[in-house]
Motif scaffolding. Structure first.
Motif, PDB file in Angstrom:
ATOM      1  N   THR A   1      80.959 -75.325 -24.706  1.00 54.38           N
ATOM      2  CA  THR A   1      81.744 -76.409 -24.480  1.00 54.38           C
ATOM      3  C   THR A   1      81.340 -77.456 -25.535  1.00 54.38           C
ATOM      4  O   THR A   1      82.315 -78.053 -25.810  1.00 54.38           O
ATOM      5  CB  THR A   1      80.396 -77.446 -23.278  1.00 54.38           C
TER       6      THR A   1
ATOM      7  N   CYS B   1      85.090 -77.645 -26.684  1.00 53.62           N
ATOM      8  CA  CYS B   1      86.192 -78.665 -26.169  1.00 53.62           C
ATOM      9  C   CYS B   1      86.665 -80.134 -26.367  1.00 53.62           C
ATOM     10  O   CYS B   1      87.887 -80.723 -25.942  1.00 53.62           O
ATOM     11  CB  CYS B   1      85.600 -79.013 -25.129  1.00 53.62           C
TER      12      CYS B   1
ATOM     13  N   GLN C   1      91.897 -77.715 -16.213  1.00 52.74           N
ATOM     14  CA  GLN C   1      90.978 -77.358 -15.557  1.00 52.74           C
ATOM     15  C   GLN C   1      90.807 -78.136 -14.144  1.00 52.74           C
ATOM     16  O   GLN C   1      90.334 -77.462 -12.788  1.00 52.74           O
ATOM     17  CB  GLN C   1      89.596 -77.102 -16.310  1.00 52.74           C
TER      18      GLN C   1
ATOM     19  N   GLN D   1      89.244 -71.162 -12.746  1.00 57.58           N
ATOM     20  CA  GLN D   1      88.982 -71.782 -13.752  1.00 57.58           C
ATOM     21  C   GLN D   1      89.881 -70.809 -15.103  1.00 57.58           C
ATOM     22  O   GLN D   1      89.279 -70.084 -14.923  1.00 57.58           O
ATOM     23  CB  GLN D   1      87.676 -71.958 -14.450  1.00 57.58           C
TER      24      GLN D   1
ATOM     25  N   CYS E   1      91.066 -78.616 -20.710  1.00 57.29           N
ATOM     26  CA  CYS E   1      90.379 -78.931 -20.157  1.00 57.29           C
ATOM     27  C   CYS E   1      91.062 -80.288 -19.148  1.00 57.29           C
ATOM     28  O   CYS E   1      90.754 -79.808 -17.880  1.00 57.29           O
ATOM     29  CB  CYS E   1      89.191 -80.260 -21.033  1.00 57.29           C
TER      30      CYS E   1
ATOM     31  N   ALA F   1      92.109 -77.671 -26.651  1.00 64.97           N
ATOM     32  CA  ALA F   1      91.116 -77.923 -25.626  1.00 64.97           C
ATOM     33  C   ALA F   1      90.947 -78.763 -25.307  1.00 64.97           C
ATOM     34  O   ALA F   1      91.092 -78.699 -23.662  1.00 64.97           O
ATOM     35  CB  ALA F   1      89.444 -77.511 -26.395  1.00 64.97           C
ATOM     36  N   ARG F   2      91.289 -80.108 -25.312  1.00 67.85           N
ATOM     37  CA  ARG F   2      91.318 -81.238 -24.243  1.00 67.85           C
ATOM     38  C   ARG F   2      92.331 -81.307 -23.389  1.00 67.85           C
ATOM     39  O   ARG F   2      92.491 -81.368 -22.181  1.00 67.85           O
ATOM     40  CB  ARG F   2      91.311 -82.972 -24.869  1.00 67.85           C
TER      41      ARG F   2
ATOM     42  N   PHE G   1      90.581 -70.604 -23.043  1.00 68.98           N
ATOM     43  CA  PHE G   1      89.697 -71.487 -22.528  1.00 68.98           C
ATOM     44  C   PHE G   1      88.690 -71.406 -23.845  1.00 68.98           C
ATOM     45  O   PHE G   1      88.460 -70.191 -24.489  1.00 68.98           O
ATOM     46  CB  PHE G   1      89.337 -71.307 -21.258  1.00 68.98           C
TER      47      PHE G   1
END
Length: 345
Positions: free
Chosen positions: A286, A289, A301, A310, A298, A294-295, A282
């Motif tokens: 921020t 992201c 998550q 997380q 996310c 990374a999306r 991860f």
């Protein structure tokens, strides 16, 4: 034209385009899932010269108009190719990426898992209260789809990923005793047994349903006598200097007490034994992201929040190794959504 001097109307149109692309991506995910689960992609792949929507519907005993709608959406999402708008073939690499479960780059599990209620719907329901669930609250279908998502991680890890860790391949090629933590459906045990036939294997998981499926699978493969199964939480590992290697695949971030797990793992390893964490990397900030990988992380998550966890940056695992006196600690990226961290006792 810089962003500072950009016409507000143009800027709004660009932003609208970004949002529409997100909606288009959702359409693509649902189209993929239908194509995989209903056998549409597999059947098209079986016809090298292509197939019409009408013939596809007849073969699969599906409604012709519905199949035509799906074919157009699949073409729009670049899952299919068509020279004449009537006959469809698979787009390049769809057979590998979405249909070949043994291909290390297989991502066919992802469209199937993200449409399950546990991924977003339950999160939405629990948003006001922050209520948590656990794996035994999840449906067998969801657990099966999670296993599909984890499958390519094992395919990349065993043996290629493990071969990048100095000294470990030689240990595994001998009479090593190996513990697979959070073994889930047992696919990792299957890979390990196939790749390292002289190793003795132990699979540990806290979910009785998953262990039952593992037992069935090991019996089917005729290796039930080679694999020991243990129902336990990760925090309750009681072994002392018993294992040459301990592996955990996309589950270390789910520990209730990650410090205790690291301590118990260190104790369970023989001197010089290896601990290998295969997990999602991860982003550390921020600001990192907004890449496609990374999306995706996310999105994962959302479910991790439901079970009180997380995903973690790779550096967090490296720091964990160092806090618990592991030596030769290092890490490497396997793909943009897969990293390996490791250390020795």
């Amino acid at each position: 034209m810089t962003q500072a001097t950009q016409n507000p109307q143009e800027a709004m149109q660009q932003q609208a385009g970004k949002f529409l692309s997100q909606v288009a991506g959702y359409v693509g995910v649902r189209t993929m899932e239908i194509g995989i689960s209903q056998g549409l992609l597999a059947e098209i792949g079986a016809n090298e010269k292509g197939v019409t929507a009408t013939d596809l519907a007849k073969t699969l005993k599906l409604d012709a108009m519905y199949v035509a709608v799906w074919c157009r959406a699949a073409y729009a999402s670049e899952l299919l190719e068509s020279a004449d708008g009537v006959t469809f073939t698979l787009a390049p690499f769809v057979d590998k990426l979405l249909l070949d479960r043994d291909f290390p780059g297989y991502i066919g599990g992802m469209p199937q898992v993200v449409v399950q209620p546990e991924f977003f719907d339950v999160f939405k329901e629990n948003l006001p209260t922050g209520k948590n669930i656990w794996w035994n609250d999840c449906s067998p279908t969801f657990i099966s789809m999670v296993s599909e998502t984890g499958r390519p991680f094992y395919n990349r890890l065993v043996p290629n990923g493990l071969s990048q860790i100095a000294g470990l391949p030689e240990v595994l090629a001998g009479n090593a005793k190996v513990l697979d933590l959070a073994c889930g459906s047992g696919y990792g045990l299957e890979r390990l047994a196939e790749t390292y036939p002289t190793a003795s294997l132990v699979g540990l998981d806290g979910d009785a349903y998953s262990l039952g499926k593992v037992k069935e699978r090991m019996t089917e493969l005729g290796i039930q006598d080679k694999v020991e199964l243990v129902e336990s939480t990760l925090e309750d590992i009681s072994a002392v200097e018993e294992y040459d290697a301990i592996l955990i695949n996309i589950s270390m971030h789910e520990c209730r007490d990650i410090e205790q797990v690291a301590e118990r793992v260190h104790r369970a390893l023989k001197p010089g034994g290896y601990f290998v964490i295969s997990d999602f990397p991860f982003p550390a900030t921020t600001a990192e992201c907004r890449t496609v990988p990374a999306r995706v992380l996310c999105g994962i998550q959302f479910f991790e929040a439901l079970i009180g966890d997380q995903l973690m940056p790779t550096q967090a695992f490296v720091d964990l190794f160092n806090r618990h006196s592991f030596k030769n600690v290092s890490s490497f990226d396997v793909t943009p959504v897969h990293a390996v961290s490791y250390g020795q006792k």
